[in-house]
Write a protein that holds these residues in place. Structure first.
Motif, PDB file in Angstrom:
ATOM      1  N   ASP A   1      51.852  43.229  62.298  1.00  0.00           N
ATOM      2  CA  ASP A   1      51.565  41.960  61.633  1.00  0.00           C
ATOM      3  C   ASP A   1      52.031  42.074  60.177  1.00  0.00           C
ATOM      4  O   ASP A   1      51.504  42.885  59.411  1.00  0.00           O
ATOM      5  CB  ASP A   1      50.061  41.690  61.688  1.00  0.00           C
ATOM      6  CG  ASP A   1      49.664  40.390  60.995  1.00  0.00           C
ATOM      7  OD1 ASP A   1      50.563  39.683  60.489  1.00  0.00           O
ATOM      8  OD2 ASP A   1      48.456  40.099  60.962  1.00  0.00           O
TER       9      ASP A   1
ATOM     10  N   ARG B   1      45.411  38.615  67.874  1.00  0.00           N
ATOM     11  CA  ARG B   1      46.597  38.271  67.097  1.00  0.00           C
ATOM     12  C   ARG B   1      47.898  38.644  67.796  1.00  0.00           C
ATOM     13  O   ARG B   1      48.978  38.325  67.322  1.00  0.00           O
ATOM     14  CB  ARG B   1      46.520  38.945  65.722  1.00  0.00           C
ATOM     15  CG  ARG B   1      45.514  38.277  64.792  1.00  0.00           C
ATOM     16  CD  ARG B   1      45.408  39.011  63.481  1.00  0.00           C
ATOM     17  NE  ARG B   1      44.693  40.263  63.640  1.00  0.00           N
ATOM     18  CZ  ARG B   1      44.723  41.251  62.743  1.00  0.00           C
ATOM     19  NH1 ARG B   1      45.463  41.150  61.672  1.00  0.00           N
ATOM     20  NH2 ARG B   1      44.021  42.341  62.946  1.00  0.00           N
TER      21      ARG B   1
ATOM     22  N   THR C   1      51.635  32.333  64.353  1.00  0.00           N
ATOM     23  CA  THR C   1      52.671  33.311  64.021  1.00  0.00           C
ATOM     24  C   THR C   1      53.686  33.379  65.157  1.00  0.00           C
ATOM     25  O   THR C   1      53.422  32.925  66.266  1.00  0.00           O
ATOM     26  CB  THR C   1      52.049  34.711  63.825  1.00  0.00           C
ATOM     27  OG1 THR C   1      51.222  35.015  64.963  1.00  0.00           O
ATOM     28  CG2 THR C   1      51.208  34.758  62.558  1.00  0.00           C
TER      29      THR C   1
ATOM     30  N   THR D   1      52.053  39.421  58.074  1.00  0.00           N
ATOM     31  CA  THR D   1      51.585  38.240  57.342  1.00  0.00           C
ATOM     32  C   THR D   1      50.587  38.597  56.253  1.00  0.00           C
ATOM     33  O   THR D   1      50.261  37.755  55.415  1.00  0.00           O
ATOM     34  CB  THR D   1      50.934  37.228  58.293  1.00  0.00           C
ATOM     35  OG1 THR D   1      49.752  37.815  58.885  1.00  0.00           O
ATOM     36  CG2 THR D   1      51.896  36.809  59.403  1.00  0.00           C
ATOM     37  N   ALA D   2      50.088  39.830  56.253  1.00  0.00           N
ATOM     38  CA  ALA D   2      49.125  40.260  55.237  1.00  0.00           C
ATOM     39  C   ALA D   2      49.842  41.059  54.146  1.00  0.00           C
ATOM     40  O   ALA D   2      51.040  41.335  54.236  1.00  0.00           O
ATOM     41  CB  ALA D   2      48.030  41.107  55.890  1.00  0.00           C
TER      42      ALA D   2
ATOM     43  N   THR E   1      55.166  32.597  70.487  1.00  0.00           N
ATOM     44  CA  THR E   1      54.011  32.335  69.619  1.00  0.00           C
ATOM     45  C   THR E   1      52.678  32.594  70.310  1.00  0.00           C
ATOM     46  O   THR E   1      51.676  32.825  69.643  1.00  0.00           O
ATOM     47  CB  THR E   1      54.015  30.871  69.151  1.00  0.00           C
ATOM     48  OG1 THR E   1      53.904  30.010  70.306  1.00  0.00           O
ATOM     49  CG2 THR E   1      55.302  30.530  68.408  1.00  0.00           C
TER      50      THR E   1
END
Length: 237
Positions: free
Chosen positions: A74, A117, A6, A76-77, A1
């Motif tokens: 990523d 990120r 995330t 998550t979007a 993490t």
């Protein structure tokens, strides 16, 4: 993490790594096998250069296949975002995921601010000991600029290293030349990049002049690493 909200999950395709996970019987979490900020290891010998005396053993599965680190995405979007380019290219991801966005920090070679990120976006990763200056642009103009810069550095007594490619200009008269692969085959540059940067450490150069690549395919990952190694020292000609 890495202290974020995330979690990153990676699945290797190397038989030794897969067998290690199988024998462990649990997911394996581990740091990279190099000191923070140093060029990543692509051979077992590179691991020992950084960590001999700090670790008990090296499990040697042979040279790294791709060379540069894995692609980080990523999810998550709404649309996938590439946080770190690697051996799996934006073009390949787009073919199976549709729209794929490349994070602006990737293109700039910057560090993702105070709260990146992904850990791979932090610091001047991948840097050799000597300062590296990246020269990008038109091929002949890049070659001329590198020769001019090399001459200026040598005139003040500095030992110059030049990172170039086997299908590029001959810089043998300008400094200590290290060839990282073929310009027209960026996957060979990805495979040889970190060995080349470590070679400059062995040569003891005072400054490194690096020739840029087209930021397409695996070339995007190579240029991302070179920009980070340069720490903002980039000349466009």
């Amino acid at each position: 993490t890495a202290g974020l909200a995330t979690v990153a999950v990676r699945m290797p395709d190397h038989p030794v790594a897969l067998e290690l996970i199988k024998v462990a019987g649990v997911p394996v979490a581990a740091p990279s096998a190099n000191l923070s900020g140093k060029p990543s290891p692509t051979h077992a010998a590179h691991v020992l250069q950084d960590l001999d005396g700090r670790i008990e053993a090296v499990l040697d599965g042979g040279p790294a296949g791709v060379g540069v680190e894995s692609t980080v995405i990523d999810l998550t979007a709404e649309a996938p975002v590439i946080l770190r380019p690697g051996g799996i290219t934006p073009e390949e991801l787009g073919a199976c995921l549709g729209e794929v966005i490349i994070d602006s920090d990737v293109l700039a070679g910057s560090y993702g601010g105070d709260s990146p990120r992904s850990p791979g976006m932090k610091y001047t990763h991948y840097a050799p000991r000597a300062p590296l200056l990246l020269v990008t642009g038109n091929g002949p103009a890049v070659a001329l600029k590198i020769r001019q810069l090399a001459c200026a550095e040598k005139c003040v007594g500095r030992r110059v290293g030049i990172l170039t490619y086997s299908d590029s200009s001959d810089f043998s008269a300008a400094g200590e030349v290290v060839v990282a692969g073929r310009r027209e085959r960026p996957e060979t540059v990805a495979a040889g990049l970190y060995s080349a940067l470590r070679r400059f450490n062995e040569l003891g150069v005072d400054v490194i002049l690096a020739e840029g690549l087209e930021e397409k395919g695996v070339g995007l990952a190579v240029m991302n690493r070179l920009k980070k190694a340069a720490g903002g020292r980039i000349i466009q000609v």
